[in-house]
Design an enzyme around this catalytic site. Structure first.
Site, PDB file in Angstrom:
ATOM      1  N   GLU A 110       0.775  -1.249   0.122  1.00 26.07           N
ATOM      2  CA  GLU A 110      -0.009   0.060   0.029  1.00 26.07           C
ATOM      3  C   GLU A 110       0.822   1.183   0.088  1.00 26.07           C
ATOM      4  O   GLU A 110       1.963   1.149   0.628  1.00 26.07           O
ATOM      5  CB  GLU A 110      -1.081   0.042   1.234  1.00 26.07           C
ATOM      6  N   ARG A 121      -2.024  10.885   7.009  1.00 21.80           N
ATOM      7  CA  ARG A 121      -2.023  10.345   5.929  1.00 21.80           C
ATOM      8  C   ARG A 121      -3.299  10.256   5.082  1.00 21.80           C
ATOM      9  O   ARG A 121      -3.494  10.021   3.871  1.00 21.80           O
ATOM     10  CB  ARG A 121      -1.447   8.788   5.930  1.00 21.80           C
ATOM     11  N   ARG A 125      -5.508   5.630  -0.727  1.00 23.93           N
ATOM     12  CA  ARG A 125      -4.359   4.903  -0.823  1.00 23.93           C
ATOM     13  C   ARG A 125      -4.560   4.266  -2.196  1.00 23.93           C
ATOM     14  O   ARG A 125      -5.481   3.995  -2.993  1.00 23.93           O
ATOM     15  CB  ARG A 125      -4.443   3.574   0.114  1.00 23.93           C
ATOM     16  N   HIS A 144     -10.296   4.532   2.797  1.00 23.89           N
ATOM     17  CA  HIS A 144      -9.398   3.599   3.452  1.00 23.89           C
ATOM     18  C   HIS A 144      -9.804   2.470   3.570  1.00 23.89           C
ATOM     19  O   HIS A 144     -10.501   1.761   4.517  1.00 23.89           O
ATOM     20  CB  HIS A 144      -9.478   4.301   5.219  1.00 23.89           C
TER      21      HIS A 144
END
Length: 153
Positions: A110, A121, A125, A144
């Site tokens: 990831e 963050r 992703r 997420h």
């Protein structure tokens, strides 16, 4: 089968011509047909059309150009092997949600797609399978890991 409406229209016209002269006949019969190529079955793609779903994962495709503007830079960094902005970039993604195709542990890695204005963050992703620098099979999540889209190769 695409010729069937045309055949039916011809038969209808022929039958109306044989009708009793005293009966009212339609003055014009219009049959609308849509031409379709018979060289390729429905559902298959041609070189100009792209499938909407990845046949391996069943996930919808997303074009790299439709990703957030920060994502293409992350894909380039993955292909180069870094350097990455976040310490956790490149770690094994466990696929505990089971949303990606089932693979042996260590197949997926990831990477963070930066979210402007986020103090951490963020939720975006890119998850890639295969060799460390491979971007041939990558997935994008904006939430997420709640959902994924396959990045179109």
């Amino acid at each position: 089968m695409s010729r069937l409406p045309m055949i039916l229209a011809t038969l209808l016209l022929a039958l109306s011509a044989c009708a009793d002269p005293g009966e009212a006949r339609p003055t014009q019969t219009t049959v609308q047909t849509t031409p379709r190529s018979t060289s390729q079955p429905i559902g298959q793609t041609t070189p100009t059309t792209q499938p909407t779903r990845d046949p391996h994962s069943g996930l919808r495709y997303i074009r790299a150009s439709d990703l957030p503007r920060e994502a293409p830079a992350v894909l380039r960094l993955i292909a180069q092997g870094g350097p990455f902005r976040y310490e956790r970039d490149g770690v094994t993604f466990g696929n505990r949600e089971g949303m990606l195709p089932r693979q042996p542990r260590g197949t997926y890695r990831e990477y963070t797609v930066p979210t402007p204005g986020s103090r951490d963050r963020g939720a975006r992703r890119i998850v890639c399978a295969g060799a460390t620098r491979s971007t041939a099979e990558c997935y994008y999540t904006a939430d997420h890991y709640a959902s994924f889209r396959r990045i179109q190769p």
